[in-house]
Design a protein around this motif. Structure first.
Motif, PDB file in Angstrom:
ATOM      1  N   ARG A 167       0.933  28.902  18.807  1.00 48.89           N
ATOM      2  CA  ARG A 167       1.963  27.865  17.945  1.00 48.89           C
ATOM      3  C   ARG A 167       2.343  26.552  19.066  1.00 48.89           C
ATOM      4  N   PHE A 168       2.083  25.470  19.029  1.00 43.52           N
ATOM      5  CA  PHE A 168       2.602  24.725  19.814  1.00 43.52           C
ATOM      6  C   PHE A 168       3.555  23.969  18.508  1.00 43.52           C
ATOM      7  N   THR A 169       5.342  24.097  19.159  1.00 40.16           N
ATOM      8  CA  THR A 169       5.962  23.394  18.321  1.00 40.16           C
ATOM      9  C   THR A 169       6.746  21.975  18.545  1.00 40.16           C
ATOM     10  N   PHE A 196       5.414  30.827  20.386  1.00 39.05           N
ATOM     11  CA  PHE A 196       5.420  29.523  20.502  1.00 39.05           C
ATOM     12  C   PHE A 196       5.536  29.277  22.034  1.00 39.05           C
ATOM     13  N   CYS A 197       4.721  27.810  21.627  1.00 38.66           N
ATOM     14  CA  CYS A 197       5.453  27.175  22.963  1.00 38.66           C
ATOM     15  C   CYS A 197       6.007  25.864  22.577  1.00 38.66           C
ATOM     16  N   ASN A 198       7.280  25.549  23.269  1.00 34.16           N
ATOM     17  CA  ASN A 198       7.856  24.230  22.666  1.00 34.16           C
ATOM     18  C   ASN A 198       7.605  23.446  24.373  1.00 34.16           C
ATOM     19  N   THR A 199       6.506  23.974  24.914  1.00 33.37           N
ATOM     20  CA  THR A 199       6.234  23.328  26.212  1.00 33.37           C
ATOM     21  C   THR A 199       5.213  21.843  25.388  1.00 33.37           C
ATOM     22  N   PRO A 200       5.807  19.950  25.624  1.00 28.82           N
ATOM     23  CA  PRO A 200       4.923  19.430  24.542  1.00 28.82           C
ATOM     24  C   PRO A 200       3.130  18.943  25.323  1.00 28.82           C
ATOM     25  N   VAL A 201       2.777  18.935  24.143  1.00 32.90           N
ATOM     26  CA  VAL A 201       1.229  19.123  24.547  1.00 32.90           C
ATOM     27  C   VAL A 201       0.060  17.699  23.312  1.00 32.90           C
TER      28      VAL A 201
END
Length: 442
Positions: free
Chosen positions: A27-29, A291-296
């Protein structure tokens, strides 16, 4: 949103299949749609370019004719392996004559628009926000799913790799739902932010369609070898019926936080509620439950899919997307992007842009010349230059423009340089960057 935020979950909708997909992948937050409404997002995904670069409806039609040879997702994949099959089912809606077959798709539903998904109701502009239809195939969710599953089965039986894009008409109004879904939602306690049974039923039906695709991948024995991407084309309508005054008003002037809470506003604006969307990827080498907090953003899909498939040629220099493959493979510390995210909203009444650079985001409203295509004028309660620290203020409640003039000027300079390179002529409103706020908007 951050993985630990309890208020990121709907207080009424139920989406077990979407949660199943999320638990099996990453999941990209901080996932973003390319635009705050559907059409420019759909264009952006196909070509990996920002809507600012692609232009408004007229400019896009002129720059991307039906005989365009530009790189697209199907063309990139077929360059890797000519056996690839590509299909698009559901809503296309690029608002030009450009159809799926012009971009390398082998099968599709054609050059479809929203009206196709509303057949059986077709309510007028006023009624569509309060009326709903009950039917067996709401928003064509299940017939689209059937075609998608059939395509996957035929490709799998023929031992052909495939790319399949499913673009559902749900959850766009008109509201349509199955009887059983509606009744189940009517029995459930309403939420504070989500409380319309027909909309909840339509969401539940969409989730069932997603489940049908996931089930088919498992039945065909290809689930472990298939990448699945899920995202939305824009943020949700924040208030039903829409309230244009609330869309642009400062949060402390609005009693009802809206359907995108804790995000500000929603569809049609470049505040977080209009562009931050669910963004999930499942597939080989992606650890489940991540989880990944990097903007995409959606314009990253083409470069990412090309990289995953083994496309080794140099990508065109005018692409704005980057490959997020390193993030998918667990290298969350790797810097995949060397430029800020730029968003632009072509709007008749309130053209505006946004730039996201690190934790800071600037939203800038523009004016156009009197002989230009857009109307002048912006309500006095709208702050024309707005700066936020999203790490500390996800809801964009505190405008830092006056307190941080150097940061504001730095981001506005980057924004204007990018827009001018893309061919947009924009002018800030004269005078102070902030305006006095209005009284409470109810």
């Amino acid at each position: 949103m951050h993985a630990k935020r309890g208020d990121a979950r709907s207080d009424y909708y139920r989406t077990p299949n979407l949660e199943r997909l999320a638990k099996g992948g990453m999941r990209f937050t901080q996932g973003y749609a390319p635009a705050a409404l559907c059409c420019p997002t759909r264009r952006s995904i196909q070509f990996a370019q920002t809507p600012a670069r692609q232009g408004d409806d007229d400019a896009f039609a002129a720059r991307y004719p039906t005989d365009t040879k530009r790189l697209t997702i199907p063309r990139a994949l077929k360059a890797v392996n000519a056996k690839y099959l590509a299909a698009h089912f559901g809503k296309w809606d690029l608002r030009t004559d450009l159809a799926p077959e012009h971009l390398g798709y082998d099968e599709s539903d054609g050059n479809t628009r929203n009206s196709v998904g509303s057949e059986g109701t077709s309510f007028n502009k006023k009624d569509k926000w309060k009326r709903y239809g009950v039917m067996d195939d709401p928003k064509r969710v299940f017939s689209i799913t059937e075609r998608a599953v059939d395509f996957m089965k035929r490709a799998s039986d023929a031992d052909r790799p495939f790319y399949l894009q499913i673009s559902h008409y749900a959850v766009h109004v008109d509201m349509q739902t199955r009887r059983a879904s509606l009744e189940a939602c009517q029995k459930r306690p309403r939420g504070k932010h989500h409380r319309i049974p027909a909309f909840a039923g339509m969401t539940q039906d969409l989730d069932a369609g997603i489940g049908g695709v996931l089930d088919a991948l498992e039945a065909l024995g290809i689930a472990d070898d298939t990448y699945v991407f899920y995202m939305a084309d824009n943020g949700a309508v924040p208030w039903i019926p829409p309230d244009k005054r609330k869309h642009l008003s400062p949060p402390d002037a609005i009693k009802d936080a809206g359907r995108n809470h804790p995000l500000r506003a929603g569809k049609w604006t470049l505040f977080e509620g209009g562009i931050r969307v669910p963004f999930i990827v499942r597939g080989p080498a992606i650890a489940p439950g991540g989880f990944c907090n990097t903007p995409v953003v959606g314009w990253d899909l083409l470069p990412t899919i090309a990289a995953l498939a083994g496309y080794h040629k140099a990508l065109p220099g005018d692409l704005d997307g980057v490959s997020i493959r390193p993030l998918l493979e667990g290298n969350s510390a790797q810097n995949v992007r060397n430029a800020p995210l730029i968003f632009h909203r072509y709007a008749l009444a309130y053209p505006h842009s946004a730039i996201r650079d690190g934790d800071y985001k600037l939203v800038q409203f523009w004016q156009r010349s009197k002989d230009g295509p857009l109307r002048l004028g912006l309500p006095s309660y709208v702050e024309r230059t707005q700066l936020f620290n999203l790490a500390r203020d996800l809801g964009e409640t505190t405008n830092l423009a006056a307190k941080m003039p150097e940061k504001t000027q730095q981001l506005r300079k980057k924004l204007m340089e990018t827009l001018l390179k893309a061919g947009l002529e924009v002018r800030p409103y004269p005078g102070r960057s902030t305006q006095s706020r209005n009284k409470e908007v109810r």
